[in-house]
Design an enzyme around this catalytic site. Structure first.
Site, mmCIF file in Angstrom:
data_model
loop_
_atom_site.group_PDB
_atom_site.id
_atom_site.type_symbol
_atom_site.label_atom_id
_atom_site.label_comp_id
_atom_site.label_asym_id
_atom_site.label_seq_id
_atom_site.Cartn_x
_atom_site.Cartn_y
_atom_site.Cartn_z
ATOM 1 N N GLY A 180 0.817 -1.216 0.000
ATOM 2 C CA GLY A 180 0.000 0.000 0.000
ATOM 3 C C GLY A 180 0.842 1.253 0.000
ATOM 4 N N GLY A 192 6.162 -0.382 10.342
ATOM 5 C CA GLY A 192 7.214 -1.091 11.068
ATOM 6 C C GLY A 192 8.639 -0.687 10.739
ATOM 7 N N GLY A 240 27.221 -5.361 17.522
ATOM 8 C CA GLY A 240 26.132 -4.743 18.284
ATOM 9 C C GLY A 240 25.758 -5.598 19.484
ATOM 10 N N ILE A 248 19.038 -7.562 20.286
ATOM 11 C CA ILE A 248 19.063 -8.584 19.230
ATOM 12 C C ILE A 248 20.442 -9.255 19.180
ATOM 13 C CG2 ILE A 248 18.906 -8.929 16.724
ATOM 14 C CD1 ILE A 248 16.669 -6.800 16.714
ATOM 15 N N LEU A 283 9.246 -2.549 20.614
ATOM 16 C CA LEU A 283 8.842 -3.817 21.230
ATOM 17 C C LEU A 283 7.435 -4.171 20.763
ATOM 18 C CD1 LEU A 283 10.061 -3.203 24.892
ATOM 19 C CD2 LEU A 283 11.007 -4.849 23.275
ATOM 20 N N ALA A 284 7.195 -5.473 20.621
ATOM 21 C CA ALA A 284 5.895 -5.912 20.132
ATOM 22 C C ALA A 284 4.768 -5.465 21.067
ATOM 23 C CB ALA A 284 5.888 -7.427 20.001
ATOM 24 N N HIS A 285 4.992 -5.618 22.384
ATOM 25 C CA HIS A 285 3.897 -5.260 23.305
ATOM 26 C C HIS A 285 3.671 -3.753 23.351
ATOM 27 C CE1 HIS A 285 7.640 -6.168 25.444
ATOM 28 N NE2 HIS A 285 7.330 -5.268 26.349
ATOM 29 N N HIS A 338 7.054 -19.980 48.251
ATOM 30 C CA HIS A 338 8.366 -20.588 48.431
ATOM 31 C C HIS A 338 8.311 -22.042 47.996
ATOM 32 C CE1 HIS A 338 12.200 -21.530 50.309
ATOM 33 N NE2 HIS A 338 11.637 -22.631 50.788
HETATM 34 C C1 FAD Z 1 15.271 -10.538 15.934
HETATM 35 C C2 FAD Z 1 14.203 -9.755 16.645
HETATM 36 C C3 FAD Z 1 13.756 -10.169 17.887
HETATM 37 C C4 FAD Z 1 12.761 -9.450 18.548
HETATM 38 N N1 FAD Z 1 12.345 -9.900 19.760
HETATM 39 C C5 FAD Z 1 11.375 -9.227 20.415
HETATM 40 C C6 FAD Z 1 10.887 -9.700 21.656
HETATM 41 O O1 FAD Z 1 11.326 -10.724 22.161
HETATM 42 N N2 FAD Z 1 9.915 -8.998 22.276
HETATM 43 C C7 FAD Z 1 9.409 -7.849 21.745
HETATM 44 O O2 FAD Z 1 8.532 -7.241 22.355
HETATM 45 N N3 FAD Z 1 9.841 -7.381 20.555
HETATM 46 C C8 FAD Z 1 10.808 -8.046 19.875
HETATM 47 N N4 FAD Z 1 11.218 -7.594 18.657
HETATM 48 C C9 FAD Z 1 10.652 -6.341 18.138
HETATM 49 C C10 FAD Z 1 9.269 -6.555 17.505
HETATM 50 O O3 FAD Z 1 9.348 -7.553 16.538
HETATM 51 C C11 FAD Z 1 8.788 -5.243 16.901
HETATM 52 O O4 FAD Z 1 8.821 -4.229 17.877
HETATM 53 C C12 FAD Z 1 7.371 -5.352 16.366
HETATM 54 O O5 FAD Z 1 7.285 -6.348 15.396
HETATM 55 C C13 FAD Z 1 6.925 -4.003 15.776
HETATM 56 O O6 FAD Z 1 5.638 -4.107 15.255
HETATM 57 P P1 FAD Z 1 5.145 -3.140 14.089
HETATM 58 O O7 FAD Z 1 3.742 -3.507 13.818
HETATM 59 O O8 FAD Z 1 5.469 -1.749 14.413
HETATM 60 O O9 FAD Z 1 6.075 -3.481 12.847
HETATM 61 P P2 FAD Z 1 6.289 -4.835 12.027
HETATM 62 O O10 FAD Z 1 6.085 -6.015 12.877
HETATM 63 O O11 FAD Z 1 7.596 -4.668 11.337
HETATM 64 O O12 FAD Z 1 5.095 -4.839 10.994
HETATM 65 C C14 FAD Z 1 4.998 -3.939 9.942
HETATM 66 C C15 FAD Z 1 4.252 -4.618 8.831
HETATM 67 O O13 FAD Z 1 3.980 -3.671 7.821
HETATM 68 C C16 FAD Z 1 4.106 -4.301 6.569
HETATM 69 N N5 FAD Z 1 4.340 -3.263 5.571
HETATM 70 C C17 FAD Z 1 5.397 -2.420 5.474
HETATM 71 N N6 FAD Z 1 5.238 -1.594 4.436
HETATM 72 C C18 FAD Z 1 4.069 -1.920 3.855
HETATM 73 C C19 FAD Z 1 3.358 -1.423 2.737
HETATM 74 N N7 FAD Z 1 3.826 -0.435 1.992
HETATM 75 N N8 FAD Z 1 2.165 -2.001 2.433
HETATM 76 C C20 FAD Z 1 1.668 -3.027 3.172
HETATM 77 N N9 FAD Z 1 2.311 -3.517 4.226
HETATM 78 C C21 FAD Z 1 3.483 -2.973 4.571
HETATM 79 C C22 FAD Z 1 5.280 -5.246 6.757
HETATM 80 O O14 FAD Z 1 5.254 -6.289 5.807
HETATM 81 C C23 FAD Z 1 5.059 -5.728 8.181
HETATM 82 O O15 FAD Z 1 4.323 -6.935 8.219
HETATM 83 C C24 FAD Z 1 12.202 -8.301 17.951
HETATM 84 C C25 FAD Z 1 12.619 -7.894 16.682
HETATM 85 C C26 FAD Z 1 13.602 -8.605 16.032
HETATM 86 C C27 FAD Z 1 14.031 -8.183 14.663
#
Ligand code: FAD
Length: 462
Positions: free
Chosen positions: A118, A143, A179, A183, A313-315, A439
């Site tokens: 998109g 993301g 780094g 990660i 972070l995911a959460h 405990h």
């Molecule tokens: C190796 C690694 C380990 C991690 N471990 C943890 C963990 O243990 N705990 C934790 O909390 N977080 C962890 N994270 C971080 C976590 O994955 C991210 O913070 C989270 O996924 C962010 O969510 P988001 O929705 O912002 O982005 P994303 O998950 O990156 O999602 C964005 C989405 O948008 C889509 N997108 C992008 N551009 C377009 C477009 N033009 N049109 C349509 N779709 C599009 C992408 O395909 C993607 O699916 C880790 C990350 C990595 C890389």
């Protein structure tokens, strides 16, 4: 020019990762009509290239370590090696189960799910596959992706990103991890458990540099014991290919050789060429800027997740997605306290924290207004049973609430739930000390640390 779809949605969400899908699920739950656009796989980085696959690898590493150490528990077992294809099958099985569940959830909430790339075409619309999706509001949730350093090319073969590392068809004999952040240390931990020689290169003075210095030092001690090498305060100068791998040079003149190098220097926002600037959205170094309610300077556009300059972070993405959905549905929402977000680094040992560090507390409240207490896991029965070392450190404002909880040790990530209640409910040490902890659990160590801070330590040797 894209064709107009006949429906005007309440909200059109670009990106189906943690932030985007959480916004979609909550908005639909609140009765809004939602379109969710994803170019790759629903679930995004966390499910497919992040949290879930790395934690599966870390668990496989834990099983390997426990097998090696089985004799110490009186169990006869022999570690024969890692079958990497079987590890990937296990990891992919976890992902595919969760992926199916998530797809089902999105379908059950009657969300219009659109597959395709998109582009924001106006403050109220996104174009995808030649079709225009219009909404009263748009949520940007595209993301992040792995970053590199200027002049450093990730070739996907010898110089790799976390995306490649998750699919590596072998256990490297040796690896450089560029780094020492979240990660980096997680992959260093996995590869070491799998039998690799690992060297981490970190420009800042400590591993896990965003954590309280005490946690970083404990992690460094544990990694040293595990045979993980690291160069701290070491700036990377360049990398060259050797006959069998790579050679990294540091500005201090040192060189490190290995089979592969993982570049884990952070992740950058996905925002280029997506029409954000053209729609007038304010940005900074590629990040979309938002107010505390996650609204951009364009009133119809909100943004969540790794795309905005908050904790990656995911959460956090989930919480931001939910907040936006509730605001767009007309509910009263409360801004997120980012210090109150629990943070876990899942290497062995785990590092978990919530609230602020001792250094930050002193900066805010003054040196003489900050009190700390530590509880060593050596005095915790369950940790002794697990043979894990580590510590819980508390940071308190003098005569006031606990403002930081910092934990290191195997499985300590599981303790961050109570820690975040303590921080977010501004608990006094005496109030937590009043609560009884079971405990023998590792959770008890958190209770003991509060007993110490309340001036009545039980099993503390200090
Ligand atoms: C190796 C690694 C380990 C991690 N471990 C943890 C963990 O243990 N705990 C934790 O909390 N977080 C962890 N994270 C971080 C976590 O994955 C991210 O913070 C989270 O996924 C962010 O969510 P988001 O929705 O912002 O982005 P994303 O998950 O990156 O999602 C964005 C989405 O948008 C889509 N997108 C992008 N551009 C377009 C477009 N033009 N049109 C349509 N779709 C599009 C992408 O395909 C993607 O699916 C880790 C990350 C990595 C890389």
């Amino acid at each position: 020019m894209a064709n107009d779809a006949s429906t005007v949605f309440d909200v059109v969400i670009l990106g189906g990762g943690s932030g985007g899908y959480a916004a979609a699920l909550r908005a639909a739950q609140l009765g809004l009509q939602v379109a969710l656009i994803e170019k790759n796989k629903l679930g995004g980085t966390c499910l497919h290239q992040g949290c879930i696959p790395t934690k599966a690898l870390l668990h496989a590493g834990e099983v390997a370590d426990q097998t090696r150490e089985a004799a110490g528990f009186g169990v006869k077992a022999t570690f024969e090696g890692i079958d990497i294809n079987a590890v990937h099958a296990y990891k992919d099985g976890v992902i595919s189960g969760l992926y199916k569940g998530l797809q089902g959830l999105v379908a059950s909430r009657k969300i219009t799910y659109v597959e395709g790339e998109g582009r924001l075409s106006s403050p109220t619309s996104v174009d995808v596959n030649g079709q225009r999706y219009t909404g009263r509001h748009v949520v940007l949730a595209t993301g992040s992706v792995p970053k590199s350093l200027p002049g450093l090319t990730i070739d996907g073969d010898r110089v790799i990103s976390s995306d490649h590392a998750l699919k590596l068809d072998r256990v490297p004999k040796s690896a450089i991890v560029l780094g020492g952040g979240v990660i980096g240390v997680e992959f260093a931990s996995v590869w070491r458990s799998f039998g690799a020689e690992v060297t981490i290169i970190e420009a800042l003075p400590h591993l896990a540099p965003l954590e309280d210095e005490n946690s970083s030092k404990l992690l460094e001690r544990a990694f040293r014991k595990r045979g993980i090498k690291f160069e701290l305060g070491a700036r990377f100068a360049g990398v060259e290919y050797t006959e069998t791998g790579v050679r990294a040079s540091l500005e201090n003149g040192k060189q490190v050789e290995a089979e592969i190098m993982l570049v884990a220097v952070g992740r950058g926002p996905v925002s280029q060429g997506l029409g954000y600037e053209e729609a007038g959205v304010a940005m900074d170094r590629g990040y979309v800027l938002v107010d505390e309610y996650l609204q951009t300077n364009v009133p119809t556009i909100s943004a969540v997740g790794d795309l905005i300059p908050t904790l990656q972070l995911a959460h956090v993405g989930f919480a931001e997605g939910i907040l936006v959905a509730e605001r767009l549905a007309g509910q009263k929402v409360v801004p997120i306290d980012y210090d109150g977000v629990p943070r876990v680094t899942y290497c062995n040992p785990e590092v978990a924290s919530v609230g602020i560090t001792e250094a930050k507390a002193k900066e805010i409240y003054g040196d003489d207004k900050v009190v700390t207490a530590k509880f060593n896991l050596a005095g915790n029965g369950k940790s002794k049973i697990l043979k894990t070392a580590g510590e819980i450190k508390l940071v308190q404002v003098k005569d006031g609430a606990v403002v930081g909880v910092h934990m290191v040790g195997e499985r300590m990530g599981e303790q961050v739930g109570e820690a975040q209640l303590i921080y977010n409910w501004e608990a006094l040490p005496s109030e937590v000390a009043q609560l009884i902890h079971a405990h023998p659990t590792q959770n008890e160590a958190l209770g003991e640390a509060h007993l110490a801070l309340a001036g009545k330590p039980l099993h503390n040797h200090d």
